[in-house]
Design a protein around this motif. Structure first.
Motif, PDB file in Angstrom:
ATOM      1  N   PRO A   1       7.290  -0.460   0.471  1.00  0.00           N
ATOM      2  CA  PRO A   1       6.340  -1.571   0.592  1.00  0.00           C
ATOM      3  C   PRO A   1       6.676  -2.535   1.737  1.00  0.00           C
ATOM      4  N   GLN A   2       7.971  -2.761   1.937  1.00  0.00           N
ATOM      5  CA  GLN A   2       8.361  -3.702   2.999  1.00  0.00           C
ATOM      6  C   GLN A   2       8.068  -3.138   4.385  1.00  0.00           C
TER       7      GLN A   2
ATOM      8  N   ASP B   1       1.339   5.935   2.541  1.00  0.00           N
ATOM      9  CA  ASP B   1       1.648   5.656   1.136  1.00  0.00           C
ATOM     10  C   ASP B   1       1.567   6.933   0.296  1.00  0.00           C
TER      11      ASP B   1
ATOM     12  N   HIS C   1       7.534  -8.243  -5.449  1.00  0.00           N
ATOM     13  CA  HIS C   1       6.771  -8.526  -4.231  1.00  0.00           C
ATOM     14  C   HIS C   1       6.073  -9.886  -4.256  1.00  0.00           C
TER      15      HIS C   1
ATOM     16  N   CYS D   1       0.783  -2.507  -0.523  1.00  0.00           N
ATOM     17  CA  CYS D   1       1.440  -1.195  -0.491  1.00  0.00           C
ATOM     18  C   CYS D   1       2.112  -0.898  -1.826  1.00  0.00           C
ATOM     19  N   ALA D   2       2.797  -1.878  -2.401  1.00  0.00           N
ATOM     20  CA  ALA D   2       3.450  -1.674  -3.695  1.00  0.00           C
ATOM     21  C   ALA D   2       2.417  -1.316  -4.764  1.00  0.00           C
ATOM     22  N   GLU D   3       1.270  -1.991  -4.719  1.00  0.00           N
ATOM     23  CA  GLU D   3       0.195  -1.657  -5.657  1.00  0.00           C
ATOM     24  C   GLU D   3      -0.262  -0.215  -5.470  1.00  0.00           C
TER      25      GLU D   3
ATOM     26  N   GLU E   1       5.439  -5.450  -9.314  1.00  0.00           N
ATOM     27  CA  GLU E   1       4.768  -6.563  -8.643  1.00  0.00           C
ATOM     28  C   GLU E   1       5.612  -7.830  -8.640  1.00  0.00           C
TER      29      GLU E   1
ATOM     30  N   HIS F   1       6.032  -0.152   5.221  1.00  0.00           N
ATOM     31  CA  HIS F   1       4.604   0.154   5.373  1.00  0.00           C
ATOM     32  C   HIS F   1       3.783  -1.132   5.371  1.00  0.00           C
ATOM     33  N   GLY F   2       4.177  -2.077   4.530  1.00  0.00           N
ATOM     34  CA  GLY F   2       3.421  -3.328   4.430  1.00  0.00           C
ATOM     35  C   GLY F   2       3.452  -4.137   5.711  1.00  0.00           C
TER      36      GLY F   2
ATOM     37  N   TYR G   1       8.881  -1.018  -6.960  1.00  0.00           N
ATOM     38  CA  TYR G   1       7.496  -1.342  -6.629  1.00  0.00           C
ATOM     39  C   TYR G   1       6.875  -2.333  -7.609  1.00  0.00           C
TER      40      TYR G   1
ATOM     41  N   GLN H   1       2.822  -5.983   2.070  1.00  0.00           N
ATOM     42  CA  GLN H   1       3.867  -5.517   1.163  1.00  0.00           C
ATOM     43  C   GLN H   1       3.327  -5.420  -0.260  1.00  0.00           C
TER      44      GLN H   1
END
Length: 508
Positions: A285-286, A220, A242, A253-255, A239, A288-289, A237, A250
């Motif tokens: 996010p998708q 990240d 997501h 990671c976005a957070e 929220e 890495h999450g 990203y 996901q």
């Protein structure tokens, strides 16, 4: 004195890290001591009464129908250790050996193995005093557990084999003598109790899973650095995006990405410069999450395994039963460690594509290969070659080992897990991805140097400053492998995580 208390039921991956890498000592709880003694009493009674029990009064594997006299039980256990010491290849690192010793101690502490307390205490003393047996990496098929590598561990207990003690490689008896530990003469069931289990493959995989979890945070951070260099769009990203596809990894990671990039003036909003980013930025996010969720699932399975009894036979003192089963079979770990390798490999795949985006002028808007006087200088051209080579190698390593099986012991053991191979592959993939992320961090720092550093977010500015402490901006070609190694050490040490968390609070 820093201590982890062992009861056979409550060990965690964090405890493994403490013992394997931070030199915590271990002690048995009073309750576990009682359980160990009860199971040993039953074994002694059965041997005394001449009962037929696999591996105690019989041979092993195909020889399970061969009866062994009471007088020969000590020789049987010693022969088991000697005959199973068939490992090849480089020895495991000391952190793996310490983790494996800890896991075997924890399994024995459950009280289903029939080992004497004095023998278990010898293994504990070796761990606490730093006698680390030389255990070759290769030779286990993951059922009946890790017979071969664990036999190399036990070899030192009986005054044979080799061990590292205080940085010196010694023969087993000398290492034990220097540490002030008495060697053991194994009695009935003890050789089998010490080697019949999944503790080596689980040790390798558990350490890789912990490191993989840390690597999701570094990933990240690296992605955020690339976002800064490429003026990426942070709207992806948000929220709201997501929450309507609420995979936990996901969302987390976005957070992280929004926290790391908070108050950046280098990133952009949708429509300011372009409508949307390429997938390697927009879908962080998708991707890495998904790896994060996979690793969390794997850690849940590891937590079950490290607190399990994986012997055969198992000693049930309360019901006075000895039951032959298959808890030594490594399949539950083999499958998840194959999954672990795939999950970590994906962190490398997307990172390498971000590196390509940074160095390609048609994609980045930055100078070709991030260097002035291109042509005279190659700049970051060849670090991307290295990253490409590493992720390509990972695609080979990610092929599952757990779908293979070669029967052993004259077809008595006719399905095996190859779990030790799964675990070692995951570890090797992890090392490759650490290097890929190191290259991305180094490359993104160079890309940032073509912009205005005072526009960086507070967290990415701190990361950039830390990289620049070890690695100077590239103005003309130099030996890049030295810079890459320094960035690799930053990744491996998890120092960048601490730097970011000092600025913005704990990352998910």
């Amino acid at each position: 004195m820093k201590v982890v208390y062992i009861d056979g039921n409550s060990l965690t991956i964090k405890d493994i890290i403490k013992v394997a890498r931070e030199d915590y000592e271990v002690k048995l709880t009073d309750e576990s001591i009682k359980e160990v003694e009860k199971s040993r009493e039953l074994v002694d009674d059965m041997v005394e009464n001449g009962e037929v029990i696999y591996g105690i009064t019989t041979g092993f594997g195909l020889f399970s129908d061969v009866l062994i006299s009471k007088e020969e039980t000590k020789e049987l256990q010693k022969n088991l250790i000697l005959s199973d010491c068939c490992g090849v290849g480089e020895p495991y690192g000391e952190d793996v050996v310490r983790a494996a010793m800890l896991l075997r101690i924890n399994a024995l502490a459950k009280g289903y193995s029939g080992i004497r307390l004095s023998t278990l205490n010898t293994l504990i003393e070796m761990l606490n005093k730093g006698v680390h047996p030389i255990i070759p990496e290769k030779g286990s098929v993951g059922a009946s557990g890790d017979l071969c590598p664990l036999a190399h561990m036990v070899l030192v207990m009986i005054g044979d084999g080799e061990a590292i003690y205080k940085g010196e490689r010694l023969n087993g008896s000398e290492a034990m003598k220097k540490a002030g530990i008495d060697i053991v003469e194994l009695v009935s069931k003890e050789g089998l109790a010490l080697i019949n289990g999944t503790q080596v493959l689980t040790a390798v995989g558990a350490l890789a899973a912990y490191d993989g979890k840390m690597l999701t945070k570094v990933s990240d951070i690296a992605a955020a650095m690339t976002m800064e260099a490429l003026n990426g769009i942070v709207d992806a990203y948000d929220e709201k995006v997501h929450k309507v596809r609420p995979h936990k990894g996901q969302i987390l990671c976005a957070e992280n990405m929004l926290k790391i990039l908070e108050n950046s003036k280098s990133t952009t909003r949708q429509g300011e410069k372009k409508i949307q980013d390429a997938y390697t930025l927009r879908c962080v996010p998708q991707v890495h999450g998904a790896s994060r969720d996979a690793i969390d699932y794997i850690i849940d399975k590891i937590n079950i395994e490290i607190n399990s009894a994986t012997d055969n036979p198992l000693i049930f003192a309360e019901s006075r039963q000895v039951i032959s089963g298959g808890n030594f079979h490594g399949q539950p770990m083999a499958l998840v460690f194959d999954f672990l390798g795939i999950a970590i490999a994906e962190l490398g795949n997307i990172s390498e594509r971000r590196i390509e985006r940074l160095i390609n002028p048609s994609l980045s808007g930055l100078p070709a290969f991030l260097v002035k006087k291109g042509g005279l200088n190659c700049g970051f051209m060849v670090p991307q070659y290295t990253a490409a080579a590493l992720v390509s190698e990972n695609k080979v390593l990610a092929h599952p080992a757990s779908i293979d099986s070669i029967p052993t012991s004259a077809n008595q053991e006719d399905h095996v897990s190859m779990g030790s191979i799964s675990a070692r592959k995951a570890r090797d993939i992890l090392e490759n991805v650490r290097n890929v992320l190191a290259i991305e961090l180094m490359t993104s720092a160079q890309g940032i140097d073509f912009g205005e550093k005072d526009k960086l977010a507070m967290a990415t500015r701190a990361v950039h400053d830390r990289i620049r402490k070890d690695v100077d901006t590239l103005y003309e070609d130099r030996k890049m492998y030295l810079d890459m190694k320094k960035c690799y050490e930053l990744v491996k040490s998890n120092e960048l995580i601490k730097i970011v968390e000092d600025k913005i609070g704990k990352l998910n």
